[in-house]
Design a protein around this motif. Structure first.
Motif, PDB file in Angstrom:
ATOM      1  N   ASP A  78      -9.540 -58.057 -72.440  1.00  0.00           N
ATOM      2  CA  ASP A  78      -8.717 -59.174 -72.913  1.00  0.00           C
ATOM      3  C   ASP A  78      -7.504 -58.585 -73.623  1.00  0.00           C
ATOM      4  O   ASP A  78      -7.648 -57.841 -74.591  1.00  0.00           O
ATOM      5  CB  ASP A  78      -9.502 -60.055 -73.890  1.00  0.00           C
ATOM      6  CG  ASP A  78     -10.456 -60.997 -73.189  1.00  0.00           C
ATOM      7  OD1 ASP A  78     -10.115 -61.507 -72.099  1.00  0.00           O
ATOM      8  OD2 ASP A  78     -11.559 -61.237 -73.725  1.00  0.00           O
ATOM      9  N   CYS A  79      -6.324 -58.903 -73.122  1.00  0.00           N
ATOM     10  CA  CYS A  79      -5.078 -58.372 -73.689  1.00  0.00           C
ATOM     11  C   CYS A  79      -4.564 -59.265 -74.806  1.00  0.00           C
ATOM     12  O   CYS A  79      -4.911 -60.440 -74.902  1.00  0.00           O
ATOM     13  CB  CYS A  79      -4.022 -58.256 -72.590  1.00  0.00           C
ATOM     14  SG  CYS A  79      -4.428 -57.020 -71.349  1.00  0.00           S
ATOM     15  N   ASP A  80      -3.697 -58.681 -75.636  1.00  0.00           N
ATOM     16  CA  ASP A  80      -3.085 -59.401 -76.748  1.00  0.00           C
ATOM     17  C   ASP A  80      -1.889 -60.237 -76.310  1.00  0.00           C
ATOM     18  O   ASP A  80      -1.593 -61.258 -76.919  1.00  0.00           O
ATOM     19  CB  ASP A  80      -2.641 -58.422 -77.836  1.00  0.00           C
ATOM     20  CG  ASP A  80      -3.810 -57.681 -78.446  1.00  0.00           C
ATOM     21  OD1 ASP A  80      -4.915 -58.258 -78.546  1.00  0.00           O
ATOM     22  OD2 ASP A  80      -3.621 -56.502 -78.815  1.00  0.00           O
ATOM     23  N   ASP A  81      -1.177 -59.770 -75.252  1.00  0.00           N
ATOM     24  CA  ASP A  81       0.001 -60.498 -74.801  1.00  0.00           C
ATOM     25  C   ASP A  81       0.311 -60.115 -73.351  1.00  0.00           C
ATOM     26  O   ASP A  81      -0.295 -59.205 -72.784  1.00  0.00           O
ATOM     27  CB  ASP A  81       1.209 -60.239 -75.706  1.00  0.00           C
ATOM     28  CG  ASP A  81       1.537 -58.756 -75.866  1.00  0.00           C
ATOM     29  OD1 ASP A  81       1.526 -58.016 -74.864  1.00  0.00           O
ATOM     30  OD2 ASP A  81       1.805 -58.339 -77.006  1.00  0.00           O
ATOM     31  N   GLU A  82       1.271 -60.825 -72.755  1.00  0.00           N
ATOM     32  CA  GLU A  82       1.621 -60.606 -71.361  1.00  0.00           C
ATOM     33  C   GLU A  82       2.166 -59.199 -71.113  1.00  0.00           C
ATOM     34  O   GLU A  82       1.856 -58.574 -70.090  1.00  0.00           O
ATOM     35  CB  GLU A  82       2.648 -61.647 -70.906  1.00  0.00           C
ATOM     36  CG  GLU A  82       3.043 -61.487 -69.449  1.00  0.00           C
ATOM     37  CD  GLU A  82       4.009 -62.552 -68.955  1.00  0.00           C
ATOM     38  OE1 GLU A  82       4.591 -62.339 -67.874  1.00  0.00           O
ATOM     39  OE2 GLU A  82       4.175 -63.596 -69.627  1.00  0.00           O
ATOM     40  N   LEU A  85      -0.703 -56.812 -70.764  1.00  0.00           N
ATOM     41  CA  LEU A  85      -1.372 -56.997 -69.474  1.00  0.00           C
ATOM     42  C   LEU A  85      -0.584 -56.343 -68.347  1.00  0.00           C
ATOM     43  O   LEU A  85      -1.131 -55.593 -67.541  1.00  0.00           O
ATOM     44  CB  LEU A  85      -1.566 -58.490 -69.194  1.00  0.00           C
ATOM     45  CG  LEU A  85      -2.262 -58.821 -67.872  1.00  0.00           C
ATOM     46  CD1 LEU A  85      -3.236 -59.973 -68.052  1.00  0.00           C
ATOM     47  CD2 LEU A  85      -1.267 -59.146 -66.770  1.00  0.00           C
ATOM     48  N   SER A 108      -7.464 -68.409 -67.233  1.00  0.00           N
ATOM     49  CA  SER A 108      -6.736 -67.635 -68.229  1.00  0.00           C
ATOM     50  C   SER A 108      -5.248 -67.883 -68.031  1.00  0.00           C
ATOM     51  O   SER A 108      -4.849 -68.518 -67.055  1.00  0.00           O
ATOM     52  CB  SER A 108      -7.046 -66.142 -68.095  1.00  0.00           C
ATOM     53  OG  SER A 108      -6.505 -65.634 -66.894  1.00  0.00           O
ATOM     54  N   LEU A 126      -5.404 -62.211 -69.814  1.00  0.00           N
ATOM     55  CA  LEU A 126      -4.718 -62.779 -70.977  1.00  0.00           C
ATOM     56  C   LEU A 126      -5.393 -64.123 -71.226  1.00  0.00           C
ATOM     57  O   LEU A 126      -5.185 -65.080 -70.473  1.00  0.00           O
ATOM     58  CB  LEU A 126      -3.223 -62.947 -70.722  1.00  0.00           C
ATOM     59  CG  LEU A 126      -2.394 -63.445 -71.892  1.00  0.00           C
ATOM     60  CD1 LEU A 126      -2.524 -62.512 -73.110  1.00  0.00           C
ATOM     61  CD2 LEU A 126      -0.939 -63.587 -71.505  1.00  0.00           C
TER      62      LEU A 126
END
Length: 129
Positions: A78-82, A85, A108, A126
């Motif tokens: 799971d990323c923090d922001d685009e 990612l 997502s 994301l």
């Protein structure tokens, strides 16, 4: 009791670890031992790494096998922001295979499923806000 994912390579554990370290700055090398001599000299005999609060083990197997990694088992991030990612997808996907390109699949904001050039499968997400 503690369960730890264990990844067995056939000579590519070192280059895979280099790629992952470049792609994931938060990756910690907790332990690293290399084969000191013989046909596997310099390859990884044992390694423990930390990523996102989890610990993994990896090594280069002395005997060659007729199997490698499969997308049925993957690393889900799971990323923090685009931007994070897209960066992970670009770096980990270089020379690998895209199974699901970056897109909004409804579960997502953005998601991609790739295999790196070593055959390790990554689901990069994301999450919905």
């Amino acid at each position: 009791m503690k369960a730890t994912p264990f990844l067995m390579f056939q000579g590519d554990a070192g280059p895979a670890l280099e790629l992952w370290s470049a792609a994931i700055p938060e990756l910690e090398i907790l332990e690293l031992a290399r084969y000191p001599s013989g046909p596997q000299e310099g390859q990884i005999a044992s390694a423990r790494i930390g990523i996102g609060g989890s610990e993994w083990r990896l090594y280069d197997s002395p005997p060659m096998h007729d199997f490698t990694f499969t997308p049925a088992s993957s690393i889900f991030i799971d990323c923090d922001d685009e931007a994070q990612l897209r960066r992970l997808a670009e770096l980990l996907g270089d020379g690998g295979q895209v199974m699901m390109p970056i897109d909004n699949y409804g579960f997502s904001q953005l998601f991609t499923w790739i295999a790196d050039r070593f055959g390790v499968s990554w689901q990069i997400n994301l999450p919905l806000e």
